[in-house]
Design a protein around this motif. Structure first.
Motif, PDB file in Angstrom:
ATOM      1  N   TYR A  32     119.350  71.390  50.394  1.00  0.00           N
ATOM      2  CA  TYR A  32     119.540  72.376  51.429  1.00  0.00           C
ATOM      3  C   TYR A  32     118.526  72.281  52.560  1.00  0.00           C
ATOM      4  CZ  TYR A  32     122.813  74.490  48.223  1.00  0.00           C
ATOM      5  OH  TYR A  32     123.881  74.679  47.393  1.00  0.00           O
ATOM      6  N   THR A  33     117.371  71.637  52.377  1.00  0.00           N
ATOM      7  CA  THR A  33     116.342  71.720  53.414  1.00  0.00           C
ATOM      8  C   THR A  33     116.263  70.475  54.288  1.00  0.00           C
ATOM      9  OG1 THR A  33     114.604  70.848  51.968  1.00  0.00           O
ATOM     10  CG2 THR A  33     114.882  73.238  52.021  1.00  0.00           C
ATOM     11  N   SER A  34     115.744  70.698  55.491  1.00  0.00           N
ATOM     12  CA  SER A  34     115.415  69.602  56.400  1.00  0.00           C
ATOM     13  C   SER A  34     114.040  69.888  56.986  1.00  0.00           C
ATOM     14  CB  SER A  34     116.458  69.492  57.515  1.00  0.00           C
ATOM     15  OG  SER A  34     116.638  70.739  58.169  1.00  0.00           O
ATOM     16  N   ASN A  35     113.340  68.840  57.356  1.00  0.00           N
ATOM     17  CA  ASN A  35     112.057  68.995  58.045  1.00  0.00           C
ATOM     18  C   ASN A  35     111.700  67.688  58.722  1.00  0.00           C
ATOM     19  OD1 ASN A  35     111.191  68.209  55.009  1.00  0.00           O
ATOM     20  ND2 ASN A  35     109.653  67.443  56.436  1.00  0.00           N
ATOM     21  N   ALA A 166     115.777  77.851  64.064  1.00  0.00           N
ATOM     22  CA  ALA A 166     114.695  78.052  63.089  1.00  0.00           C
ATOM     23  C   ALA A 166     113.409  77.389  63.557  1.00  0.00           C
ATOM     24  CB  ALA A 166     115.103  77.496  61.727  1.00  0.00           C
ATOM     25  N   GLU A 167     112.308  77.824  62.978  1.00  0.00           N
ATOM     26  CA  GLU A 167     111.007  77.233  63.272  1.00  0.00           C
ATOM     27  C   GLU A 167     110.936  75.822  62.701  1.00  0.00           C
ATOM     28  OE1 GLU A 167     106.265  78.395  62.598  1.00  0.00           O
ATOM     29  OE2 GLU A 167     107.868  79.658  61.791  1.00  0.00           O
ATOM     30  N   GLN A 168     110.229  74.941  63.403  1.00  0.00           N
ATOM     31  CA  GLN A 168     110.078  73.579  62.913  1.00  0.00           C
ATOM     32  C   GLN A 168     109.113  73.524  61.728  1.00  0.00           C
ATOM     33  OE1 GLN A 168     108.033  70.280  65.237  1.00  0.00           O
ATOM     34  NE2 GLN A 168     110.132  69.552  65.254  1.00  0.00           N
ATOM     35  N   GLU A 169     109.399  72.614  60.807  1.00  0.00           N
ATOM     36  CA  GLU A 169     108.501  72.385  59.667  1.00  0.00           C
ATOM     37  C   GLU A 169     108.112  70.912  59.628  1.00  0.00           C
ATOM     38  OE1 GLU A 169     108.664  72.737  54.826  1.00  0.00           O
ATOM     39  OE2 GLU A 169     109.117  74.486  56.032  1.00  0.00           O
ATOM     40  N   ILE A 170     106.812  70.671  59.445  1.00  0.00           N
ATOM     41  CA  ILE A 170     106.288  69.302  59.444  1.00  0.00           C
ATOM     42  C   ILE A 170     105.659  68.978  58.086  1.00  0.00           C
ATOM     43  CG2 ILE A 170     104.565  67.752  60.465  1.00  0.00           C
ATOM     44  CD1 ILE A 170     104.918  69.278  63.100  1.00  0.00           C
ATOM     45  N   THR A 203     106.828  76.377  56.608  1.00  0.00           N
ATOM     46  CA  THR A 203     107.170  77.442  57.554  1.00  0.00           C
ATOM     47  C   THR A 203     108.543  77.993  57.187  1.00  0.00           C
ATOM     48  OG1 THR A 203     108.027  75.778  59.104  1.00  0.00           O
ATOM     49  CG2 THR A 203     105.752  76.506  59.424  1.00  0.00           C
ATOM     50  N   VAL A 204     109.585  77.315  57.621  1.00  0.00           N
ATOM     51  CA  VAL A 204     110.941  77.815  57.403  1.00  0.00           C
ATOM     52  C   VAL A 204     111.404  77.644  55.953  1.00  0.00           C
ATOM     53  CG1 VAL A 204     111.976  75.629  58.174  1.00  0.00           C
ATOM     54  CG2 VAL A 204     113.312  77.718  58.260  1.00  0.00           C
TER      55      VAL A 204
END
Length: 438
Positions: A32-35, A166-170, A203-204
């Motif tokens: 489900y996630t991306s970053n 959504a906020e970016q996640e690194i 973050t997200v």
């Protein structure tokens, strides 16, 4: 037919398999996630200079991994710990400014779902992906005629049609290499195995925001969704948030199965930041999934939670461990264990050719390891020429001579001693396996 011949045949028929999937409108759903991954050019000489500058009097053997990195000292000690043991993992950081400009970098894709989509796209196989970080950087990397997502309006689109919400996640990726030597003064440690450390500032994804339109689309078009991959609950810290997401996914599984009883629910395990989160995921979701997939580190960690130790270099010990998990959690069909030497399925006989799926998974993963990026059909053709893992061959021969109460299928991996990257190998493997579900 010998396993080497089966590899060649599977590779030669891969293009026809993908063409048939496109013709039949067959998709894999990936959640489900991306970053955004920041891939570091981890040069051992640069790292040794940093060590001698910041920790000149420290003891390499006594260095520990931080639970959260709050200083350059903790950053360096954490890397030494993972390098010394040759293990992969994830560690949180309070602020990326601590480690910025330490290594040369380039941008890449993060998240099981999105890396899997990239691996499939490289061979021209379509998939539908759920996004959490939908930043322009992420969507630009994912922009492909073979990668789809679902818009807020419930329409299947490519990522160049998505507006960021959504906020970016690194995630900062440290890829270390076998046989590199860490030097601190006169003290030296040789890295035993290539692996990676992921430095995260969540973050997200700690909230894992769900796209209702994505789930509705998968449920409504379930007949076209041959497999439904679940992953990425590991970043959640808040138990209440986790319970809400798990309850939502359980209902989603029921709706998906109501519209496609033969569809495969596939769960890919991960490194968890929180033991309670891991246990809650296991106990809540595993009874609803068809296939659980995990690597040997995750297998060992899960079994240790229940005082069921295994020896990962003993294939029969791993089989007993996988069988224990399947039975304890009532996993509906079976368990897949994937390692650098082999991949293995244990469980009920499937309608799909899971041996072919394991080979396709191994091919995509090895191509990623060899090239440092997602392998094309031509690059996978070069992978086919590589020798098979001797350990994997030995394990396969041992298994073929045994009788088990369930089906056990083991496929040796193609052998590569020093991969360019180990990040995304498991995700590429998972992607390849999905092609066998027709």
């Amino acid at each position: 037919m010998k396993i080497e011949e089966k590899y060649i045949e599977t590779y030669e028929k891969m293009e026809l398999l993908i063409e048939a999937r496109i013709k039949n409108n067959a998709f894999t759903a990936l959640g489900y996630t991306s970053n955004l991954d920041v891939l570091c050019d981890f040069q051992i000489e640069t790292f040794n200079q940093l060590l001698n500058r910041y920790l000149p009097n420290a003891d390499l053997v006594k260095m520990k991994a931080a639970k959260e990195i709050t200083s350059m000292d903790e950053f360096l000690e954490t890397i030494v710990f993972y390098c010394r043991h040759g293990i992969g993992g994830e560690v949180d950081i309070s602020d990326f400014h601590i480690i910025r400009d330490t290594f040369a970098i380039k941008e890449g894709m993060g998240g099981t779902a999105t890396q899997g989509a990239m691996a499939l796209a490289a061979v021209g196989c379509p998939s539908i992906v759920h996004l959490t970080d939908d930043s322009k950087e992420v969507c630009d990397i994912l922009n492909s005629p073979y990668i789809y997502t679902v818009s807020k309006d419930g329409v299947m689109v490519h990522t160049d049609q998505i507006q960021q919400t959504a906020e970016q996640e690194i995630h900062y990726i440290i890829q270390f290499k076998k046989d590199d030597v860490i030097c601190l003064g006169s003290r030296k440690i040789t890295i035993p195995t290539s692996n990676r450390l992921i430095i995260t500032k969540i973050t997200v994804n700690e909230m894992l925001p769900f796209s209702a339109s994505y789930f509705s689309y998968i449920e409504a078009h379930a007949a076209d969704i041959k497999s439904n991959v679940l992953s990425s609950f590991n970043a959640i810290q808040d138990k209440d948030v986790l319970e809400q997401r798990l309850a939502y996914v359980k209902e989603h599984i029921k709706k998906y199965k109501a519209n496609n009883k033969n569809g495969i629910i596939y769960f890919e395990d991960a490194h968890y930041h929180n033991k309670e989160v891991r246990q809650l995921c296991l106990e809540t979701l595993y009874p609803y999934i068809d296939i659980l997939s995990l690597n040997e580190e995750e297998l060992e960690y899960t079994l240790n939670m229940y005082d069921f130790p295994i020896v990962t270099d003993d294939i029969f010990s791993c089989i007993r461990g996988a069988s224990y998990i399947k039975e304890r959690y009532s996993v509906k069909k079976g368990v897949i264990v994937h390692t650098k030497n082999y991949s293995m399925y244990l469980g009920k006989t499937l309608n799909a050719d899971i041996e072919k799926g394991l080979m396709l998974g191994n091919m995509l993963a090895t191509a990623k390891a060899v090239n440092g990026w997602y392998g094309t059909k031509e690059q996978i053709g070069e992978v086919i020429k590589l020798p098979l893992s001797e350990k994997g061959i030995r394990y396969r021969e041992l298994i073929l001579n045994e009788h088990f109460t369930c089906e056990v299928i083991l496929v040796p991996s193609k052998c590569i001693d020093k991969p360019k990257y180990t990040i995304g190998l498991g995700d590429s493997f998972v992607a390849g396996v999905q092609m066998c579900f027709e």
